[in-house]
Enzyme design. Structure first.
Site, PDB file in Angstrom:
ATOM      1  N   ASP A   1      -2.536 -18.580  -1.360  1.00 35.93           N
ATOM      2  CA  ASP A   1      -3.743 -19.223  -2.145  1.00 35.93           C
ATOM      3  C   ASP A   1      -4.029 -20.582  -1.368  1.00 35.93           C
ATOM      4  O   ASP A   1      -5.405 -20.556  -1.262  1.00 35.93           O
ATOM      5  CB  ASP A   1      -3.203 -19.638  -3.699  1.00 35.93           C
ATOM      6  CG  ASP A   1      -1.784 -20.188  -3.551  1.00 35.93           C
ATOM      7  OD1 ASP A   1      -1.058 -20.237  -2.341  1.00 35.93           O
ATOM      8  OD2 ASP A   1      -1.082 -20.648  -4.460  1.00 35.93           O
TER       9      ASP A   1
ATOM     10  N   TYR B   1       0.714  -1.223   0.023  1.00 31.08           N
ATOM     11  CA  TYR B   1       0.023  -0.156   0.038  1.00 31.08           C
ATOM     12  C   TYR B   1       0.885   1.215  -0.128  1.00 31.08           C
ATOM     13  O   TYR B   1       0.570   2.318  -0.029  1.00 31.08           O
ATOM     14  CB  TYR B   1      -0.965  -0.029   1.274  1.00 31.08           C
ATOM     15  CG  TYR B   1      -2.298  -0.829   0.978  1.00 31.08           C
ATOM     16  CD1 TYR B   1      -2.217  -1.995   0.705  1.00 31.08           C
ATOM     17  CD2 TYR B   1      -3.534  -0.248   0.984  1.00 31.08           C
ATOM     18  CE1 TYR B   1      -3.413  -2.780   0.300  1.00 31.08           C
ATOM     19  CE2 TYR B   1      -4.680  -0.762   0.856  1.00 31.08           C
ATOM     20  CZ  TYR B   1      -4.583  -2.038   0.535  1.00 31.08           C
ATOM     21  OH  TYR B   1      -5.647  -2.992   0.368  1.00 31.08           O
TER      22      TYR B   1
ATOM     23  N   LYS C   1       3.666 -15.781   0.453  1.00 32.04           N
ATOM     24  CA  LYS C   1       3.595 -16.093  -0.815  1.00 32.04           C
ATOM     25  C   LYS C   1       5.151 -16.325  -1.011  1.00 32.04           C
ATOM     26  O   LYS C   1       5.537 -15.751  -2.431  1.00 32.04           O
ATOM     27  CB  LYS C   1       2.859 -15.342  -1.313  1.00 32.04           C
ATOM     28  CG  LYS C   1       2.744 -15.700  -3.161  1.00 32.04           C
ATOM     29  CD  LYS C   1       1.840 -16.781  -3.465  1.00 32.04           C
ATOM     30  CE  LYS C   1       1.882 -17.337  -4.528  1.00 32.04           C
ATOM     31  NZ  LYS C   1       1.360 -18.662  -4.724  1.00 32.04           N
TER      32      LYS C   1
ATOM     33  N   ASP D   1      -5.934  -7.635   3.945  1.00 36.88           N
ATOM     34  CA  ASP D   1      -7.361  -6.924   3.204  1.00 36.88           C
ATOM     35  C   ASP D   1      -8.271  -8.165   2.556  1.00 36.88           C
ATOM     36  O   ASP D   1      -9.362  -8.074   3.007  1.00 36.88           O
ATOM     37  CB  ASP D   1      -7.038  -5.927   2.167  1.00 36.88           C
ATOM     38  CG  ASP D   1      -7.998  -5.417   1.428  1.00 36.88           C
ATOM     39  OD1 ASP D   1      -8.938  -5.017   2.104  1.00 36.88           O
ATOM     40  OD2 ASP D   1      -8.009  -5.045   0.274  1.00 36.88           O
TER      41      ASP D   1
ATOM     42  N   ASP E   1     -11.893  -9.901   4.178  1.00 36.12           N
ATOM     43  CA  ASP E   1     -13.506  -9.797   3.586  1.00 36.12           C
ATOM     44  C   ASP E   1     -13.893 -11.365   3.441  1.00 36.12           C
ATOM     45  O   ASP E   1     -15.218 -11.782   3.970  1.00 36.12           O
ATOM     46  CB  ASP E   1     -13.380  -9.288   2.015  1.00 36.12           C
ATOM     47  CG  ASP E   1     -13.842  -7.922   2.116  1.00 36.12           C
ATOM     48  OD1 ASP E   1     -13.380  -7.183   2.938  1.00 36.12           O
ATOM     49  OD2 ASP E   1     -14.529  -7.333   0.898  1.00 36.12           O
TER      50      ASP E   1
HETATM   51  C1  IPM Z   1     -10.224  -1.940   3.612  1.00 39.36           C
HETATM   52  C2  IPM Z   1     -10.599  -1.369   2.186  1.00 39.36           C
HETATM   53  C3  IPM Z   1      -9.519  -0.210   1.955  1.00 39.36           C
HETATM   54  C4  IPM Z   1      -8.298  -1.188   2.043  1.00 39.36           C
HETATM   55  C5  IPM Z   1      -9.720   0.230   0.660  1.00 39.36           C
HETATM   56  C6  IPM Z   1     -10.986   0.929   0.486  1.00 39.36           C
HETATM   57  C7  IPM Z   1      -8.322   1.300   0.607  1.00 39.36           C
HETATM   58  O1  IPM Z   1     -10.857  -2.405   1.367  1.00 39.36           O
HETATM   59  O2  IPM Z   1     -10.593  -1.148   4.854  1.00 39.36           O
HETATM   60  O3  IPM Z   1     -10.505  -3.186   4.108  1.00 39.36           O
HETATM   61  O4  IPM Z   1      -7.765  -1.808   0.995  1.00 39.36           O
HETATM   62  O5  IPM Z   1      -7.336  -1.118   3.182  1.00 39.36           O
HETATM   63 MN    MN Z   2     -11.016  -4.431   2.401  1.00 37.68          MN
END
Ligand code: IPM
Ligand code: MN
Ligand code: NAD
Length: 356
Positions: free
Chosen positions: A221, A138, A188, A245, A249
């Site tokens: 993976d 990032y 990785k 990140d 999710d």
């Molecule tokens: C998160 C989001 C952010 C990230 C984006 C929106 C920049 O996906 O907070 O998980 O990738 O960190």
């Molecule tokens: Mn995210």
């Protein structure tokens, strides 16, 4: 009485919808328990601010945020109006400039909540993604070259430092010591021979200090597959900025949905304010309908209370959320019919219930 200064940055889409509800819960628990005050400052930054000012936040936004005890963020992003890398820049800059290097993202399947996996209950999904939040993939390091030409190319360089890797691994091991004593490093190193080989080597060094923690490493993976087939085997999962990140999710959805997944961006040394926000984004597909699940924001509020040392208040909020979910009620993402506001009302009822 201690007063905490809280910056509230609701943002875009469902950000303001869930933030309002989380603040309502915070105010309720504060009034119930007493002994502390929350002085809330709303920051009207985001896509609407951009329309008026030509930027999503004031140029000195970091100076504005710095004096606060904590930052509470809803969600940013209005992709049909403004490119995401512009709306999201204040978020990424805040994490990096305030050295909020430990991004803590718990995923837990609460009783009463269905997972898309064929599992039920927190013994099956109860993990924490610890995401390196200050460097890695990032960093703003790279450029676009020969723009518009057939030979156009982009360079985007990740930066993995010994200091950055060491401190996030230590943070992960310390957290594992308070949980099931297990840590998985996401790597990785079979393909990324510089950055992730360094991660692997530093794992071998840092684990020496934590002999009681069972540590292993998995390539990203394989880990992605294992989150789905063996979620119960994960406890603390440490990953680089991008891997963390992505896996947060996935953790969110196997824990019942992104609408339930909270997060904290911590500066463990407390030199700067830490920031609390749901894992989810601004959800343009449901924004403005009043149906967003407020739980992720509310649980992020509980993480903020805990960080401020208000553990009793944090526990109370968590218990009220759990009690509500165990009643099998919810917003549409949980298969329920409640609006954002009604869901919060139910949580507040449980907060106020005698003996809770
Ligand atoms: C998160 C989001 C952010 C990230 C984006 C929106 C920049 O996906 O907070 O998980 O990738 O960190
Ligand atoms: Mn995210
Ligand atoms: P998203 O997290 O906003 O939405 C993904 C899916 O989850 C959507 O179907 C959405 O409806 C659902 N969802 C998310 N939160 C929910 C909630 N509280 N209740 C019910 N359903 C919920 O991800 P996206 O669609 O990829 O991104 C939308 C925008 O948000 C983009 O601009 C993106 O860059 C931004 N974003 C911001 C943050 C942040 O502010 N921290 C995080 C992720 C994405």
């Amino acid at each position: 009485m201690q007063t905490y200064e809280i910056a509230v940055y609701p943002g875009d889409g469902i950000g303001p919808e869930v933030t309002d509800e989380a603040v309502r819960v915070l105010e309720t628990v504060r009034a119930q328990l007493g002994g502390f005050a929350l002085n809330i400052t709303h920051l009207p930054w985001g896509a609407d601010y951009y329309a008026e000012n030509g930027r999503v936040a004031p140029p000195d936004f970091l100076d504005i945020l710095r004096p606060f005890d904590a930052i509470f963020l809803g969600a940013l992003g209005a992709p049909d109006r403004i490119p995401d890398h512009i709306t999201l820049e204040p978020l990424v800059r805040t994490r990096q400039s305030f050295d909020q290097y430990a991004c803590v993202r718990p995923a837990r399947l609460f009783p009463g909540v269905r997972s898309p996996l064929a599992v039920e209950g927190s013994s099956e999904v109860d993990l924490v993604v610890v995401r390196e939040n200050s460097e890695g993939e990032y960093v703003y390091c790279g450029g676009r070259f020969k723009v518009g030409e057939p030979e156009e190319f982009a360079l985007q360089t990740a930066v993995h430092t010994r200091r950055g890797i060491e401190r996030i691994l230590r943070f992960g091991f310390e957290l594992a010591m308070t949980r099931r004593q297990q840590l998985t490093l996401i790597t990785k190193s079979n393909a990324q021979r510089y950055g992730f080989v360094l991660w692997d080597e530093i794992l071998e060094e840092v684990r020496e200090g934590y002999p009681s923690v069972k540590a292993d490493k998995q390539h990203v993976d394989a880990a992605t597959m294992n989150f789905v087939r063996w979620p119960e085997r994960f406890d603390v999962v440490v990953g680089s900025n991008l891997f963390g990140d992505i896996l947060s999710d996935l953790g969110g959805i196997i824990g019942g949905g992104l609408g339930l997944a909270p997060s904290a961006n911590l500066n463990p040394e407390r030199e700067y304010p830490s920031m609390f926000e749901p894992v989810h984004g601004s959800a343009p597909d449901i924004a403005g309908q009043g149906i967003a699940n407020p739980v992720a924001a509310i649980l992020s509020g509980a993480m903020m209370l805990e960080w401020l040392g208000l553990n009793a208040a944090a526990d109370r909020v968590r218990q009220a959320v759990e009690a509500t979910l165990s009643q099998r009620v919810g917003t549409p993402d949980l298969g329920g019919q409640l609006s954002t506001r009604q869901m919060t009302d139910r949580i507040i009822q449980n907060l106020e219930a005698k003996g809770n």
